[in-house]
Structure formats: C-alpha cells, structure tokens
Scaffold this motif. Structure first.
Motif, PDB file in Angstrom:
ATOM      1  N   LEU A  61      -5.974 -11.159   6.372  1.00 16.29           N
ATOM      2  CA  LEU A  61      -5.271 -10.422   5.123  1.00 16.29           C
ATOM      3  C   LEU A  61      -6.508  -9.460   4.529  1.00 16.29           C
ATOM      4  CD1 LEU A  61      -2.868  -9.778   3.480  1.00 16.29           C
ATOM      5  CD2 LEU A  61      -3.362 -11.688   2.101  1.00 16.29           C
ATOM      6  N   VAL A 121      -0.969  -6.172  13.948  1.00 18.69           N
ATOM      7  CA  VAL A 121      -0.840  -7.240  13.082  1.00 18.69           C
ATOM      8  C   VAL A 121      -0.131  -8.415  13.485  1.00 18.69           C
ATOM      9  CG1 VAL A 121       0.082  -7.754  10.613  1.00 18.69           C
ATOM     10  CG2 VAL A 121      -0.731  -5.372  11.238  1.00 18.69           C
ATOM     11  N   ARG A 168      -6.613  -5.283   4.768  1.00 16.03           N
ATOM     12  CA  ARG A 168      -6.484  -4.428   3.428  1.00 16.03           C
ATOM     13  C   ARG A 168      -7.599  -3.450   3.447  1.00 16.03           C
ATOM     14  NH1 ARG A 168      -6.351  -8.493  -0.836  1.00 16.03           N
ATOM     15  NH2 ARG A 168      -3.775  -8.645  -0.574  1.00 16.03           N
ATOM     16  N   LEU A 198       0.716 -12.866  10.121  1.00  9.28           N
ATOM     17  CA  LEU A 198       0.257 -12.218   8.915  1.00  9.28           C
ATOM     18  C   LEU A 198       1.325 -11.390   8.428  1.00  9.28           C
ATOM     19  CD1 LEU A 198      -2.116 -11.200   7.179  1.00  9.28           C
ATOM     20  CD2 LEU A 198      -2.764  -9.704   9.005  1.00  9.28           C
ATOM     21  N   SER A 199       2.206 -10.957   9.055  1.00  4.60           N
ATOM     22  CA  SER A 199       3.103  -9.908   8.468  1.00  4.60           C
ATOM     23  C   SER A 199       4.186 -10.872   7.525  1.00  4.60           C
ATOM     24  CB  SER A 199       4.142  -9.706   9.802  1.00  4.60           C
ATOM     25  OG  SER A 199       3.357  -8.742  10.732  1.00  4.60           O
ATOM     26  N   ALA A 247       0.960  -9.795   2.309  1.00  2.38           N
ATOM     27  CA  ALA A 247       0.823  -8.786   3.303  1.00  2.38           C
ATOM     28  C   ALA A 247       2.004  -7.663   3.466  1.00  2.38           C
ATOM     29  CB  ALA A 247       0.855  -9.488   4.682  1.00  2.38           C
TER      30      ALA A 247
END
Lengths: 394, 474
Positions: free
Chosen positions: A331, A353, A335, A357-358, A363
């Motif tokens: 994450l 991605v 960023r 994580l999504s 996120a």
C-alpha cells in the motif's frame, strides 16, 4: 553446499572467519587425486567408489578438507538410477514367507532353499535382493573440473553452508553494467527476498537483502534463499558483502565479509533462474498477447538515487513498457509510486494492483486516482493477458 | 484504525503508533515497508490485546468455520477426555503426552470437532501423513487435503509433512484456525519451528509420547504450541488400553574370533583417544576425533578401528543367529526387527530373505510392505528408523531390537509399535545386546524410563489445568 559437520571456520570476537581452502600443493594434490579417482570410476557403482575413495581420504592428513571436496564433487556427479529389483524381491519374499511357516534350522539353509526355488545360487539371491539401493547407482558423468575449480567450488559451498544461518546480507555492487545489476535484482525478487536498493557513487548499487520476516529473527527461512543467491552475486566482477551469521555451533550472530577477491565461482543458471510458475506464465504469453514479448526489465534510477525495478517488461518491436506489480502489502509503495508517476518520473511504467490490495479501505482513494484508469490494471496472483492487453492499449 | 494483514508467514500491522502502542512487545517496526511487523504466531495474542480496547480490522484471517461430525461417534476413554478437557482449559493451546497406541489421534479428532475451524495436521513422515489422511477421511466422511510426497491438495482439513509445512506456510499460514503437531518433539529443531511461527492458528495442539529432547529444546514448545497440559504414562494404561508386554534384554556372546577382533579394535581406538586427549562424550567430541585422526596416521587407523568395533557389536554373526532363533520361536506372529543403521537392516534382509523398509524404500513399495505385514502375508519386517514413530501396525506383537541408539525416546517409540491392543495380545520386546561390549551401557541409557521398570529421567506430574479462558475473538 557443505553440511554442518564440514563447515570450517573460526570466530574472532564478533567476526566469523571461514577457513578458506587455499591451493597449497597438498590440497591441490588431494583435489587432483579425488578428481582422477571419480573420473576413472565412470561405469562403476557408487558403493564401491565410496569405499575406494575412503582410502584416499584416510591417506590424507586433511580428512575434513577431503570430505568437503568429495561432497562438492559427488554432488555434481551424475549417477544413473540402478535397475529395479522389485520383481525379484516380490518373488523371493513370497517364497521366503511360505517357507517361514516351518522355518529351517539356520538362515543359511533358509536362504539356500529360497534361492533353489527361484533357480538362483544363494549368493546371487543375496546380491540381487536389494540391488536397487543408491550404492548400486552407476556413475555416468563427472564434471569437467580441474583441481583449482574444485577448490573454488568448495569455498563457495563453505560460504553457502554458513549463509544458512544468515539474517541479512549487505552488498556493495560496484559493477556499473546495467545488465548484471538488472539480473541480480531480478534473481532476488524471484527468490522472494526483500532488498533495499540505493545507487552508489560510480554507478554501482547498495543492496540490503533479507527476507520479509528477517526483522523477526526468522532468519533460516531465508538462509537457503540467500545461499542460492550467492552464486548469482558471484557472477558480478566487483562486489563486496557483509553478512550477519549465526554459526552452526554458535549462539550469537557474527560478521562474515566476502568479496570478489575470494574467487568464488559464479553460476549463470542461478543468476537467471526462473520459478516454475513464472516460467509457465511466460511460456504462454506470446500466444495470449500476440505481438508482445517479455524482455528483461531495466532498473529505473530516480533523482535522489532510489532504484525502481519493474517486475516485467514487454516489448512489441517499437517500444518497451515496464510493468510493476503491487501486492496486498504494498500500500505504502503504491502511494509513493502514484506520486512519482504524477510527477512524470516514470514515463514507461504501467502498474498492476493485486485485488487483495484493492479491497483495502485505505487503497480505495488511490484506486480512484485517474492514473490508475490510464496506467493501471488489476490482477490476482499473476496478471492475465487480457488485463495486460487492455493496459497496453491505453 | 489498526489493520492486520498476513504476508509471507508474518503479520503486517498498519495504524499503530511508532512504539507499537497496544501491541508493544509483540511487533517491531519494519523500515523496509514502513509498517509494523509481527510473527504470525502472535495472531491470537494480538487479537486478545486489541479486542474491546481498540478499533481494528482483521484482514489476516483466511480460515473458515467448518462444521464437522464424526461418522460413528464413540465414547472417549477417561484419559482422552481428561487430555481434551485440560487442553480446552488452557485456551486450546498445549501439548498432550500420551503413550504410543493410546489413541492420540482420537484426541486430535475431538479437538477438531470442538474448535470447528479449518485444521492442519503436521506429521514428520509421508507414511504418517497418509495414515492421518486415510483415518480422518474415514472418520469424518469428507475429503481431506494432503501436502507432501508429491500431493498438493489443500482443504478445510489438511494433513502435511513438517517439511512441506515449512514451504507452504508463507502462502497458506493464515488458512487454518487449528494446527495439530503430531510427534511434536520434532517441532523445536531449527527450521521446523517455523511451521509454528509462520502460522496464525490461534488454537494449537501438540501430540507426543516423549516430549523431552536430548538438546533440552522442549522448552520452546511453550511458545510455539503451549505448555504440557496432560500426561499419561505407559504403565498407567498397560493391560487395559495398551497390550500387556514384556521387555527382555538378551545378552549375546560373540563368536571367539569376532570377540577378539572387537577387543583389539576397541583397544586401538581408545588408546588413540587417550593419547590425543579427545573426549568422545564432549559436545565437540566427534569433530575433535575427526580432526585428530586427520593429523595422524594412527588417528586414521583409530577411526577405522572405531568403525569396525561398532560394526561387530551391532551385527555380529551371533546376533544374527539370535534373530533367526527368535523368529523361529515366534513363528506365525508379526515381528518388527529394528536396527540402528541401514547396513545391518539390509544385511539381515539379504541373509534371511526378509523385507527391509528404510528411507531408500520407494513409497509404493512401502505401502505394499505395510499392507502385506498387516494382512499377514509378510509377517516380518526389518527396519532401521522409519518405523520408529507413529506408523500404525496394530498386528505387531514381537519387537526385536538388534541395535539402537541410547535415546530413551527411540526405545520407547519402538516399544510403542507393538503395544496397540488386540484381544489376548501379550507383546514382547527383545533387545539384543552384544555381551561384554559398549552396547551394555547404551542399552542401560535407553531403558531409563518407567516403561522399562525404571524411573523416568524427567518424569513429572502434569500441570494443574489453567482457569477457563476469557472470551475468544478467534
């Protein structure tokens, strides 16, 4: 690599000093004797060769050294599988147990009776019953090494054996050539090792290599990966490394220092090693993504020295696009990368991605970033050809 | 908000203050990913600290609640019930010590039923994995996943070898709520312990007949699994839940030529040890012997002498004749013959035309040998170490130890192989010892256990059960 009993080293305060094998006349002679013995043994069985070799080892004043050389050499030898004896065994055991219902007075008589039933001599039965054990494997090939090569490989094996107790490897790679840098970084990633990478003066790199859990002292899970990466590192021409190692007969970590002057032999097969699941994915790629081929990704050096190593690079003959994948634990890195993309620092990069994580709440704002729509795609495990194709088309 | 995620056998913790806040001591700051990181092992402790005290989101847990039912429920024996209750009372974390053959796997099954979480069983060998999987499938009437020995199937209930566990824990260490360590005394050694530390399972059960280790590392089980919560000894169950047994030491006199050779070789290597100041019993004794032998031709001769006297004591002609006599005496019974080394096992196999099972035996042939042993068509089996632990051969009633180490655990485990109860069975364990040799001392060492009529070297009363646990968020 050498087993624990064969590791020769001493501790000097907080330093671990491997006892490097030097090509003295005695050691060279021992290595030559072993090579000659095994090369002359092609076509013979392992058991008798092991027995014959013990005469060389026992005749030497350096038995531990000899055992180490022998281990490295025989690990690299090629032995054929002995012919199966299961069919004979099944017949012989059936006959044996039938007779055991009324056992004879001695085992010699028993064996002779079973052998007669199988129309064999008792000695032939005894010899053939377990003729498929590893000591019956026939030596097929011996590596084309000379004594100096064997000694160098033994030193590498010593180092690898010690690295099994390593938690972290700090490397200064002085090679400026991008090719070797790229391959080394790729080899690290493919071994699931973590590396902090920074550029060094003169075009080299500083690498701090460890495993994800190294901060928790679960070092040995990565010791094997570090040991397997060392021969890749040794392919570089200018490098030095410091390792924190808990020696096999010790409790506290000690510092071991390595560099190219030791002459450790590199291994290109380990430098370019591809994990099986990735190899299968790459093999299917041309059929699923016509016009594109996978190429080695180039490290990208950002202002300030940070190095970005994409996971993949795809080329269609006119352009090359780098692909970086962000997993559930990336994450913070995602960023940062979006900020860098926004600043125009990484023009040829698209980002994948992971769906895991999504799904994270933190996120979601990042996924709403317009950059994701133009330069991103989602994936699970490995990117699908379709998602890649769509991202490339954009 | 604090979030927990599983990564590569660890926990990544987001949203904590720099000093770890409520999780101080359980995690460390990992500058590489700019997050706190904790061992997966601490998952339950982390949840207990956060539960009701801080807002958190658990994205680490990937294990399911599963409803399991036993196909043909049967009553638990009193000591099995006591073991299960003690384990439940210790927050479902702990080690149960029961003799081989006392039904440890049934305690494990009942623990699975009680936890109702996806469960992983780890065992040290492929043979044991196959045995666990077959048994669980039969009792639960559902497919059981298997990992190891060429199989890679994960399911809500999965059985794997410790070696496979080390490899798959970084990926699947968050998929099980209960982890059962069979023969848990293996767990503390080296990398194997990472099967426990890289797994988040809040509920943990260790099973063994012999938790003590010669290196004293059994203390690590407290952290990795939990404390010993229950212990029952062999002599408490003999005759009722385990077969009655006799343990007999048979002294075998070597033939005169071999006895003379033994004495001469032993004197030769002992003379060298004394002259070079090497103490074989020391922690680096063997290394010192090898190093000294490498420096001196007399040392190399001493090393050869050491090997020869060892070979003679382990497998003299007289010993092998004694084995044959015992097989004749127990004709028709199922006998296991144990040796300390493969060479002796194969020597017996060749001489007496008997099946030999070692780590060299291919899996298919192993299964065939065990099946033939069980159905009685091949009622004798020679083995070095692979049958020491766990593998269930209830029909065996005769054990012949031709040679072994001084390990109490190995000896107790070997005895355990013949103790599975059967109607009217009286098991007998023979231990062949070459008379007048160092084997006598080795034999004494390995028999210092209550099972052989001696005080257990580290026997201890089971700890008092802990008070009931607080509400579990796991």
């Amino acid at each position: 690599m050498l087993t624990r009993q064969l590791l020769r080293y001493r501790l000097d305060g907080d330093r671990l000093l491997p006892r490097w094998l030097k090509p003295t006349p005695a050691v060279l002679q021992l290595a030559e004797d072993l090579l000659a013995f095994w090369k002359g043994g092609i076509g013979r069985m392992r058991g008798e060769l092991d027995e014959g070799e013990s005469a060389i080892l026992h005749g030497s004043r350096q038995m531990l050294v000899g055992r180490g050389l022998s281990k490295v050499l025989t690990d690299a030898c090629d032995f054929g599988d002995p012919a199966s004896a299961e069919a004979l065994r099944a017949r012989a055991l059936a006959a044996s147990f039938a007779r055991l219902r009324q056992p004879l007075a001695s085992s010699d008589e028993h064996r002779a009776a079973v052998a007669a039933e199988l129309a064999l001599a008792p000695e032939a039965l005894a010899d053939g019953l377990y003729a498929d054990l590893p000591d019956r494997a026939v030596l097929a090939a011996v590596p084309a090494w000379n004594a100096t090569t064997l000694i160098a490989r033994c030193n590498l094996a010593l180092c690898q054996g010690l690295l099994l107790g390593a938690s972290e490897l700090r490397v200064h790679l002085r090679d400026r050539e991008r090719g070797i840098q790229r391959r080394l970084l790729r080899a690290l990633a493919r071994r699931r090792l973590c590396a902090e990478v920074a550029s060094a003066d003169g075009g080299g790199l500083y690498l701090t290599v460890s495993g994800p859990a190294a901060v928790l002292d679960q070092r040995s899970a990565y010791g094997m990966q570090l040991a397997l990466w060392l021969p890749a590192l040794a392919c570089a021409t200018q490098w030095s490394a410091q390792v924190q190692v808990v020696p096999p007969r010790g409790v506290h970590a000690a510092r071991m220092e390595l560099d190219q002057s030791l002459g450790l032999p590199g291994d290109l097969a380990l430098l370019d090693w591809v994990p099986p699941e990735l190899a299968a994915w790459l093999e299917q790629l041309p059929a699923k993504l016509p016009g594109w081929t996978a190429v080695d990704p180039e490290p990208i050096v950002l202002p300030g020295g940070q190095v970005v190593l994409p996971d993949l690079a795809l080329a269609d003959g006119q352009r090359t696009v780098a692909v970086e994948l962000f997993h559930r634990w990336h994450l913070v890195q995602l960023r940062t990368r979006l900020d860098q993309l926004r600043a125009g620092l990484l023009p040829g990069l698209i980002i994948g991605v992971d769906r895991g994580l999504s799904r994270l709440a933190e996120a979601r704002p990042l996924l709403d970033d317009p950059l994701i729509a133009t330069r991103g795609f989602q994936f699970s495990d490995l990117p699908s050809a379709r998602a890649l194709a769509e991202a490339l088309a954009r | 908000m604090i979030s927990l995620r599983f990564q590569d056998g660890t926990l990544l913790l987001d949203g904590l203050p720099e000093d770890g806040g409520p999780l101080a001591g359980l995690c460390v700051w990992d500058a590489r990913v700019r997050l706190h990181r904790a061992a997966a092992l601490h998952y339950a402790a982390i949840l207990r600290r956060l539960h009701g005290k801080a807002e958190y989101r658990d994205e680490a847990r990937a294990y399911a609640e599963v409803v399991l039912a036993e196909r043909e429920p049967r009553p638990m024996r009193h000591y099995q019930r006591a073991a299960l209750e003690a384990w439940e009372g210790a927050q479902r974390r702990g080690v149960v010590v029961l003799p081989t053959g006392a039904g440890k796997s049934y305690v494990a099954l009942r623990a699975m039923l009680a936890c109702r979480r996806s469960a992983l069983v780890l065992a040290p060998t492929i043979d044991l994995v196959v045995q666990w999987a077959t048994d669980l499938e039969a009792r639960l009437g559902r497919p059981v996943g298997q990992y190891g020995g060429g199989e890679k199937r994960l399911d809500d209930i999965t059985v794997a070898t410790y070696d496979s566990g080390i490899l798959f824990m970084p990926w699947h260490g968050n998929r099980f709520g209960l982890i059962i360590f069979d023969e848990v005394h293996h767990l503390p050694s080296g990398v194997t312990s990472q099967t426990a530390s890289m797994c988040i399972a809040p509920f943990r059960l260790g099973l063994t007949a012999t938790p003590e280790r010669s290196d004293g590392q059994e203390g690590r089980l407290d952290d990795l699994v939990g404390p010993i919560v229950h212990r029952t000894r062999i002599d408490e169950l003999e005759g009722e839940f385990l077969a009655s047994y006799q343990a007999e030491v048979v002294e075998v006199a070597m033939d005169p030529d071999e006895a003379a050779s033994y004495t001469a070789h032993r004197a030769q290597y002992l003379t060298f040890l004394r002259a070079s100041g090497v103490q074989l019993s020391g922690p680096t004794g063997w290394q010192d012997f090898l190093a000294a032998a490498g420096r001196d031709p007399r040392g190399r001769a001493a090393l050869r002498a050491w090997r020869e006297q060892k070979r003679l004591a382990r497998a003299s002609r007289a010993k092998l004749r004694a084995v044959w006599e015992l097989l004749r005496e127990h004709g028709g019974e199922r006998a296991l013959i144990f040796t300390d080394d493969n060479d002796t096992a194969y020597e017996i196999g060749r001489q007496m035309v008997l099946p030999v099972m070692t780590h060299h035996t291919r899996p298919a042939e192993r299964r065939a040998m065990l099946a033939a042993f069980r159905d009685g068509s091949w009622p004798v089996l020679v083995t070095s170490k692979v049958l020491n632990e766990g593998v269930d051969v209830p029909e065996a009633s005769v054990g012949i130890i031709v040679s072994g180490s001084g390990s109490v655990r190995e000896h107790v485990q070997r005895l355990g192989r013949i103790l599975r109860p059967q109607q009217g069975k009286v098991a007998v364990l023979y231990e062949l010892v070459s008379a007048g040799t160092a084997e006598g001392f080795t034999s004494e060492r390995r028999r210092s256990h209550a099972a052989f009529g001696e005080n257990d070297w580290r026997d201890e009363a089971p700890p008092a059960p802990r008070p009931p646990p607080p509400a579990r968020p796991c």
